[in-house]
Design a protein around this motif. Structure first.
Motif, PDB file in Angstrom:
ATOM      1  N   PHE A 201      51.031  51.877  15.606  1.00  0.00           N
ATOM      2  CA  PHE A 201      50.132  53.034  15.594  1.00  0.00           C
ATOM      3  C   PHE A 201      50.874  54.194  16.242  1.00  0.00           C
ATOM      4  N   ASN A 202      51.636  54.936  15.435  1.00  0.00           N
ATOM      5  CA  ASN A 202      52.377  56.063  16.003  1.00  0.00           C
ATOM      6  C   ASN A 202      51.426  57.234  16.250  1.00  0.00           C
ATOM      7  N   ASP A 203      51.971  58.327  16.742  1.00  0.00           N
ATOM      8  CA  ASP A 203      51.130  59.456  17.123  1.00  0.00           C
ATOM      9  C   ASP A 203      50.477  60.140  15.930  1.00  0.00           C
ATOM     10  N   LEU A 204      50.983  59.894  14.711  1.00  0.00           N
ATOM     11  CA  LEU A 204      50.335  60.446  13.523  1.00  0.00           C
ATOM     12  C   LEU A 204      49.111  59.622  13.138  1.00  0.00           C
ATOM     13  N   ASN A 205      49.153  58.314  13.433  1.00  0.00           N
ATOM     14  CA  ASN A 205      47.993  57.459  13.152  1.00  0.00           C
ATOM     15  C   ASN A 205      46.916  57.620  14.221  1.00  0.00           C
ATOM     16  N   ILE A 206      47.319  57.439  15.460  1.00  0.00           N
ATOM     17  CA  ILE A 206      46.410  57.576  16.601  1.00  0.00           C
ATOM     18  C   ILE A 206      47.119  58.432  17.640  1.00  0.00           C
ATOM     19  N   SER A 207      46.545  59.557  17.987  1.00  0.00           N
ATOM     20  CA  SER A 207      47.186  60.486  18.916  1.00  0.00           C
ATOM     21  C   SER A 207      47.280  59.867  20.316  1.00  0.00           C
ATOM     22  N   PRO A 208      48.155  60.370  21.177  1.00  0.00           N
ATOM     23  CA  PRO A 208      48.236  59.850  22.549  1.00  0.00           C
ATOM     24  C   PRO A 208      46.899  59.907  23.287  1.00  0.00           C
ATOM     25  N   GLU A 209      46.123  60.968  23.050  1.00  0.00           N
ATOM     26  CA  GLU A 209      44.818  61.081  23.720  1.00  0.00           C
ATOM     27  C   GLU A 209      43.860  60.004  23.208  1.00  0.00           C
ATOM     28  N   ASP A 210      43.912  59.718  21.906  1.00  0.00           N
ATOM     29  CA  ASP A 210      43.060  58.662  21.362  1.00  0.00           C
ATOM     30  C   ASP A 210      43.506  57.289  21.873  1.00  0.00           C
ATOM     31  N   LYS A 211      44.802  57.088  22.025  1.00  0.00           N
ATOM     32  CA  LYS A 211      45.283  55.828  22.617  1.00  0.00           C
ATOM     33  C   LYS A 211      44.748  55.682  24.034  1.00  0.00           C
ATOM     34  N   ARG A 212      44.739  56.786  24.769  1.00  0.00           N
ATOM     35  CA  ARG A 212      44.177  56.753  26.125  1.00  0.00           C
ATOM     36  C   ARG A 212      42.700  56.366  26.082  1.00  0.00           C
ATOM     37  N   ASP A 213      41.966  56.846  25.073  1.00  0.00           N
ATOM     38  CA  ASP A 213      40.540  56.494  24.949  1.00  0.00           C
ATOM     39  C   ASP A 213      40.370  55.002  24.647  1.00  0.00           C
ATOM     40  N   VAL A 214      41.235  54.442  23.800  1.00  0.00           N
ATOM     41  CA  VAL A 214      41.180  53.006  23.510  1.00  0.00           C
ATOM     42  C   VAL A 214      41.407  52.200  24.789  1.00  0.00           C
ATOM     43  N   ILE A 215      42.395  52.617  25.580  1.00  0.00           N
ATOM     44  CA  ILE A 215      42.671  51.931  26.846  1.00  0.00           C
ATOM     45  C   ILE A 215      41.480  52.051  27.787  1.00  0.00           C
ATOM     46  N   THR A 216      40.843  53.215  27.804  1.00  0.00           N
ATOM     47  CA  THR A 216      39.661  53.411  28.650  1.00  0.00           C
ATOM     48  C   THR A 216      38.546  52.448  28.245  1.00  0.00           C
ATOM     49  N   TYR A 217      38.344  52.275  26.944  1.00  0.00           N
ATOM     50  CA  TYR A 217      37.326  51.330  26.466  1.00  0.00           C
ATOM     51  C   TYR A 217      37.654  49.898  26.892  1.00  0.00           C
ATOM     52  N   LEU A 218      38.913  49.495  26.744  1.00  0.00           N
ATOM     53  CA  LEU A 218      39.301  48.133  27.113  1.00  0.00           C
ATOM     54  C   LEU A 218      39.191  47.916  28.618  1.00  0.00           C
ATOM     55  N   LYS A 219      39.509  48.944  29.402  1.00  0.00           N
ATOM     56  CA  LYS A 219      39.344  48.824  30.853  1.00  0.00           C
ATOM     57  C   LYS A 219      37.864  48.710  31.222  1.00  0.00           C
ATOM     58  N   TYR A 220      37.014  49.404  30.461  1.00  0.00           N
ATOM     59  CA  TYR A 220      35.574  49.266  30.691  1.00  0.00           C
ATOM     60  C   TYR A 220      35.121  47.827  30.444  1.00  0.00           C
ATOM     61  N   LEU A 221      35.638  47.218  29.374  1.00  0.00           N
ATOM     62  CA  LEU A 221      35.300  45.822  29.094  1.00  0.00           C
ATOM     63  C   LEU A 221      35.818  44.896  30.192  1.00  0.00           C
ATOM     64  N   GLN A 222      37.016  45.196  30.713  1.00  0.00           N
ATOM     65  CA  GLN A 222      37.583  44.362  31.764  1.00  0.00           C
ATOM     66  C   GLN A 222      36.763  44.435  33.050  1.00  0.00           C
ATOM     67  N   ASP A 223      36.197  45.619  33.328  1.00  0.00           N
ATOM     68  CA  ASP A 223      35.431  45.809  34.568  1.00  0.00           C
ATOM     69  C   ASP A 223      33.968  45.437  34.427  1.00  0.00           C
ATOM     70  N   ASN A 224      33.469  45.265  33.202  1.00  0.00           N
ATOM     71  CA  ASN A 224      32.049  44.954  32.977  1.00  0.00           C
ATOM     72  C   ASN A 224      31.958  43.747  32.043  1.00  0.00           C
ATOM     73  N   ARG A 225      32.273  42.600  32.594  1.00  0.00           N
ATOM     74  CA  ARG A 225      32.351  41.392  31.782  1.00  0.00           C
ATOM     75  C   ARG A 225      30.971  40.787  31.536  1.00  0.00           C
ATOM     76  N   SER A 226      30.610  40.616  30.282  1.00  0.00           N
ATOM     77  CA  SER A 226      29.444  39.878  29.838  1.00  0.00           C
ATOM     78  C   SER A 226      28.172  40.195  30.616  1.00  0.00           C
ATOM     79  N   PRO A 227      27.640  41.404  30.536  1.00  0.00           N
ATOM     80  CA  PRO A 227      26.403  41.719  31.250  1.00  0.00           C
ATOM     81  C   PRO A 227      25.189  40.957  30.722  1.00  0.00           C
ATOM     82  N   GLY A 228      25.290  40.426  29.507  1.00  0.00           N
ATOM     83  CA  GLY A 228      24.147  39.739  28.913  1.00  0.00           C
ATOM     84  C   GLY A 228      24.078  38.257  29.206  1.00  0.00           C
ATOM     85  N   GLY A 229      25.037  37.701  29.943  1.00  0.00           N
ATOM     86  CA  GLY A 229      25.002  36.270  30.248  1.00  0.00           C
ATOM     87  C   GLY A 229      26.217  35.553  29.698  1.00  0.00           C
ATOM     88  N   ILE A 230      26.009  34.344  29.150  1.00  0.00           N
ATOM     89  CA  ILE A 230      27.114  33.534  28.650  1.00  0.00           C
ATOM     90  C   ILE A 230      27.768  34.232  27.453  1.00  0.00           C
TER      91      ILE A 230
END
Length: 264
Positions: A201-230
């Motif tokens: 995914f080069n910068d023409l496919n996904i810009s550096p800022e969008d890559k940062r947003d993807v990382i932000t989403y994954l970090k959110y998942l890492q910090d908020n694991r399974s709020p609904g239970g199992i």
């Protein structure tokens, strides 16, 4: 009386041993703290000739068997000319390289080098030809838009890594690894280098800022694991509904049969 005073003032036989042990503990602790501080503060200059020379020595000792003495590639491994520092930092920094054994894809294992050695290797390979560089901190610290990152991840990544980043199976013994414990730096590097079966995914496919947003989403998942239970493998609502149909209704039928048998 004099003897008693002398006995009272005499040190215990184990006092010397205790003092020595205490001194060793404090000395070891101070040394470890200073060593960690020095390692954490150690920075590698990518443009330094010494960095390139040290990286070359490490490469020839640990990587040249498969990739060739000049990284030109062999029958056992591809050329590394032009892959950039990011590819080396990802592969070596996650323990995938050097490979433990030949297989469908490189297995992740404990990292074999220090952070300084990994950077030296990365910058040596980067000196051989232009390629993606190690990203700067502001792109990988998770300070982007998690909502936009979630949408981008669902469109571009979820078909292999699962919408929750739990990973998934591919063909011919290959798999997309889980992203639950991957650092932001390595996520960014994977996007720009396309390791294993992953597309680039080069910068023409996904810009550096969008890559940062993807990382932000994954970090959110890492910090908020399974709020609904199992989690049930994070396979999504279909798997969860199937679980209820099979085990929930199965339990109800089993209880009904047991009550009927009991009454009879």
């Amino acid at each position: 009386m004099t003897r008693q005073k002398r006995r009272t003032g005499r040190r215990h036989p184990l006092a010397t041993v205790a003092l020595l042990a205490l001194g060793l503990v404090f000395t070891g602790g101070a040394y470890a703290a200073l060593s960690n501080g020095t390692t954490a503060q150690a920075e590698v200059d990518p443009n330094s000739q010494q960095t390139i020379e040290e990286g070359k020595k490490l490469f020839q000792a640990n990587c040249a068997t498969c990739h060739g003495l000049s990284a030109q590639g062999t029958d056992e491994g591809p050329s590394l000319i032009g892959v950039g520092a990011a590819a080396v930092d990802f592969q070596v920094g996650t323990g995938r390289m050097p490979m433990q054994m030949q297989g469908p894809q490189a297995q992740q294992k404990p990292v074999q080098f220090t952070d300084e050695q990994i950077q030296q290797l990365a910058y040596y390979v980067a000196s051989l030809g232009p390629g993606p560089d190690i990203p700067s901190d502001h792109l990988v610290n998770g300070g982007g838009d998690a909502a936009n990152g979630a949408e981008l991840f669902r469109i571009n990544c979820a078909m292999c890594h699962n919408v929750a980043g739990a990973g998934g199976a591919l063909t011919e013994g290959k798999f997309a690894p889980p992203l639950t414990d991957v650092s932001g730096v390595h996520i960014y590097e994977a996007m720009v280098t396309g390791p294993q079966n992953m597309p680039v995914f080069n910068d023409l496919n996904i810009s550096p800022e969008d890559k940062r947003d993807v990382i932000t989403y994954l970090k959110y998942l890492q910090d908020n694991r399974s709020p609904g239970g199992i989690e049930l493998g994070s396979l999504g609502p279909v798997a969860e509904g199937l679980f209820i149909w099979i085990f929930g209704l199965g339990a109800i039928v089993a209880i009904t049969v047991w009550i009927t048998a009991k009454s009879n």
